[in-house]
Design a protein around this motif. Structure first.
Motif, short mmCIF file in Angstrom:
data_model
loop_
_atom_site.label_atom_id
_atom_site.label_comp_id
_atom_site.label_asym_id
_atom_site.label_seq_id
_atom_site.Cartn_x
_atom_site.Cartn_y
_atom_site.Cartn_z
N PHE A 95 -19.90 7.03 3.66
CA PHE A 95 -20.06 8.49 3.65
C PHE A 95 -19.60 9.15 4.95
O PHE A 95 -19.46 10.37 5.01
N VAL A 96 -19.37 8.37 5.98
CA VAL A 96 -18.81 8.89 7.23
C VAL A 96 -17.58 8.07 7.57
O VAL A 96 -17.64 6.84 7.62
N GLY A 97 -16.44 8.73 7.80
CA GLY A 97 -15.21 8.01 8.09
C GLY A 97 -14.64 7.33 6.85
O GLY A 97 -14.86 7.77 5.71
N GLU A 98 -13.94 6.22 7.04
CA GLU A 98 -13.31 5.49 5.94
C GLU A 98 -13.55 3.99 6.10
O GLU A 98 -13.81 3.50 7.20
N PHE A 99 -13.45 3.28 4.96
CA PHE A 99 -13.60 1.83 5.00
C PHE A 99 -12.25 1.22 5.39
O PHE A 99 -11.45 0.84 4.54
N VAL A 100 -12.00 1.15 6.69
CA VAL A 100 -10.74 0.61 7.24
C VAL A 100 -11.11 -0.49 8.24
O VAL A 100 -11.91 -0.27 9.14
N LEU A 101 -10.50 -1.68 8.07
CA LEU A 101 -10.83 -2.81 8.93
C LEU A 101 -9.70 -3.16 9.90
O LEU A 101 -9.92 -3.93 10.83
N GLU A 102 -8.51 -2.65 9.67
CA GLU A 102 -7.41 -2.78 10.63
C GLU A 102 -6.33 -1.78 10.28
O GLU A 102 -6.22 -1.32 9.13
N ASP A 103 -5.52 -1.41 11.28
CA ASP A 103 -4.44 -0.45 11.03
C ASP A 103 -3.11 -1.19 10.86
O ASP A 103 -3.06 -2.42 10.77
N GLU A 104 -2.01 -0.42 10.83
CA GLU A 104 -0.69 -1.02 10.61
C GLU A 104 -0.30 -1.98 11.72
O GLU A 104 0.50 -2.92 11.50
N LEU A 105 -0.84 -1.79 12.91
CA LEU A 105 -0.52 -2.66 14.05
C LEU A 105 -1.52 -3.80 14.20
O LEU A 105 -1.54 -4.48 15.23
N ASN A 106 -2.38 -3.98 13.17
CA ASN A 106 -3.40 -5.04 13.17
C ASN A 106 -4.48 -4.85 14.23
O ASN A 106 -5.13 -5.83 14.63
N ASN A 107 -4.66 -3.62 14.68
CA ASN A 107 -5.75 -3.34 15.61
C ASN A 107 -7.08 -3.40 14.84
O ASN A 107 -7.18 -2.84 13.74
N PRO A 108 -8.10 -4.06 15.38
CA PRO A 108 -9.35 -4.27 14.64
C PRO A 108 -10.23 -3.02 14.56
O PRO A 108 -10.43 -2.32 15.56
N TYR A 109 -10.74 -2.77 13.37
CA TYR A 109 -11.73 -1.72 13.14
C TYR A 109 -12.97 -2.35 12.50
O TYR A 109 -12.92 -3.49 12.04
N CYS A 110 -14.06 -1.60 12.46
CA CYS A 110 -15.28 -2.11 11.82
C CYS A 110 -15.98 -0.98 11.08
O CYS A 110 -15.84 0.20 11.42
N VAL A 111 -16.74 -1.36 10.06
CA VAL A 111 -17.54 -0.41 9.28
C VAL A 111 -18.99 -0.87 9.33
O VAL A 111 -19.29 -2.03 9.04
N LEU A 112 -19.90 0.04 9.70
CA LEU A 112 -21.29 -0.33 9.95
C LEU A 112 -22.23 0.24 8.89
O LEU A 112 -21.96 1.30 8.31
N GLY A 113 -23.35 -0.45 8.67
CA GLY A 113 -24.43 0.09 7.86
C GLY A 113 -25.08 1.26 8.56
O GLY A 113 -25.10 1.33 9.80
N SER A 114 -25.64 2.20 7.80
CA SER A 114 -26.18 3.43 8.38
C SER A 114 -27.33 3.16 9.35
O SER A 114 -27.45 3.85 10.37
N ASP A 115 -28.18 2.17 9.05
CA ASP A 115 -29.30 1.86 9.95
C ASP A 115 -28.80 1.31 11.29
O ASP A 115 -29.31 1.66 12.35
N ILE A 116 -27.78 0.45 11.21
CA ILE A 116 -27.21 -0.11 12.44
C ILE A 116 -26.53 0.98 13.26
O ILE A 116 -26.70 1.06 14.48
N ALA A 117 -25.78 1.84 12.57
CA ALA A 117 -25.09 2.93 13.26
C ALA A 117 -26.07 3.86 13.95
O ALA A 117 -25.83 4.36 15.05
N SER A 118 -27.23 4.08 13.30
CA SER A 118 -28.25 4.95 13.89
C SER A 118 -28.87 4.31 15.12
O SER A 118 -29.08 4.98 16.15
#
Length: 400
Positions: A131-154
């Motif tokens: 519900f916030v941002g997007e479910f993206v784990l890496e971009d075109e250059l293979n740079n690492p991204y992460c998606v967190l659970g709402s409790d962890i993000a809080s």
């Protein structure tokens, strides 16, 4: 013609309204009230079961394969090519899970890093629950991204679309014991791209990363995984597919369906429902003493009728049947009236949400209801059985 039953009907419904009739009606209403409560409470428990199962199904795969011998295994040992030949498979997702320490600026939290491949986003509803941002784990250059659970993000006070990286620490797999952090942990960075909200168990547990990022951080081999998650096509039975897969992978691996993956949760829910059913049944037994009292009063009130019937040649068994049938009529009418009103209340709750939760306190607006045929049948059987036993006791003790 069933003469005892006809006399029972006359005693219960005929004649002037007196104290005995009022007591009989109160007994009937008591049975109806308890039956209605049983129907409603069991249906609400079923509703919560459906809601929780739906939430779990957003994330849990149809089938999950894990190794019996160790925490991780090489995907080649699983005979992947043979598994993919099985009809009914939709997605084959490689997965890695590892308890990790996460640090965002000054905040820290211990959760589970879950590395998944590119098929994961299509195999379940995690992307839709972001519900916030997007479910993206890496971009075109293979740079690492992460998606967190709402409790962890809080807890970590994470900002999406910012420039602060999430630091991820994992223990180094080694036989040596050391107190030096640099020698005990590997560290890497990933930029938060999204926050998802599904269920507290997941929101407080998982941080998703790309599986190659997880392998590199953990020092895994290129094709090493902790588990394989399989999604089946809609018209195929997962249990039948699981049997076929088990024949391929052999005894070194275990395969679990959705219920087996959340075995403890479903057992707790079933035990809670059973406990409530037993408690209400005991209350129903106590309520059935109203029937005992009503029949005792009726027998005393009809003492002259009993003497008349005796002089006319009626046997003790014949007279007993009259009053036992009266108690049974009270029970049967009360049971079906209670079921009727219970179903009406459940249907009203389903369509109009009469009883709601405080705003924002839960993922649904009102108490969920799911009416199940066998729960209704079981309720009727239990209520009538208790009522029938309660009808016999006062009659046999009073009429001899």
């Amino acid at each position: 013609m069933n003469l005892p039953l006809e006399i029972s009907k006359k005693y219960l419904f005929g004649g002037k309204l007196n104290l005995v009739n009022i007591i009989s009606i109160i007994s009937m209403l008591g049975v109806a009230g308890m039956t209605c409560a049983l129907v409603v409470i069991l249906s609400v428990f079923n509703g919560f079961d459906v809601v929780v199962s739906g939430l779990m199904n957003q994330v849990d795969p149809d089938l999950k394969i894990e190794s019996i011998k160790g925490k991780s295994f090489l995907i080649d040992s699983l005979k992947k090519s043979e598994i993919l030949k099985i009809e009914g498979l939709k997605y084959f997702v490689e997965s890695i899970e590892e308890t990790s320490l996460f640090q965002y600026e000054k905040h820290q939290n211990i959760s589970v890093m879950k590395g998944v491949d590119s098929n994961y986003v299509f195999s379940n509803g995690v992307a839709d629950a972001t519900f916030v941002g997007e479910f993206v784990l890496e971009d075109e250059l293979n740079n690492p991204y992460c998606v967190l659970g709402s409790d962890i993000a809080s807890k970590l006070d994470v900002m999406i679309n910012g420039f602060t990286y999430l630091k991820i620490y994992v223990p180094i797999r080694t036989d040596k014991i050391t107190l030096i952090p640099e020698e005990a942990f590997r560290r890497s960075l990933a930029l938060p791209s999204g926050i998802f909200h599904i269920h507290q168990d997941y929101d407080s547990k998982f941080v998703y990363v790309n599986i190659n990022f997880a392998r590199q951080l953990l020092g895994y081999a290129k094709n090493e995984v902790n588990s394989v998650e399989i999604t089946c096509l809609p018209n195929y039975n997962p249990d039948k597919i699981a049997t076929q897969i088990q024949n391929v992978i052999g005894e070194d691996f275990t395969i679990k369906n959705r219920y087996q993956q959340q075995d403890l949760l479903y057992k707790i829910m079933k035990s809670e429902k059973f406990s409530i059913f037993v408690m209400l049944s005991f209350i129903l037994i106590i309520a059935s003493f109203n029937i005992v009292g009503a029949l005792t009063m009726l027998i005393i009130d009809k003492k002259n009728d009993i003497e008349t019937l005796t002089h006319l040649g009626a046997t003790t068994e014949f007279i007993r049947k009259i009053f036992i049938n009266t108690g049974r009529l009270i029970t049967i009418i009360g049971a079906f009236v209670g079921v009727f009103f219970g179903l009406v209340l459940c249907l009203l709750q389903q369509h109009f949400g009469l009883i709601s939760f405080p705003e924002g306190s839960f993922i649904i607006d009102s108490y969920p209801v799911d009416i199940r045929f066998w729960d209704i049948i079981l309720t009727i059987v239990i209520v009538i059985s208790i009522g029938f036993v309660a009808s016999v006791i006062p009659v046999k003790k009073t009429i001899k």
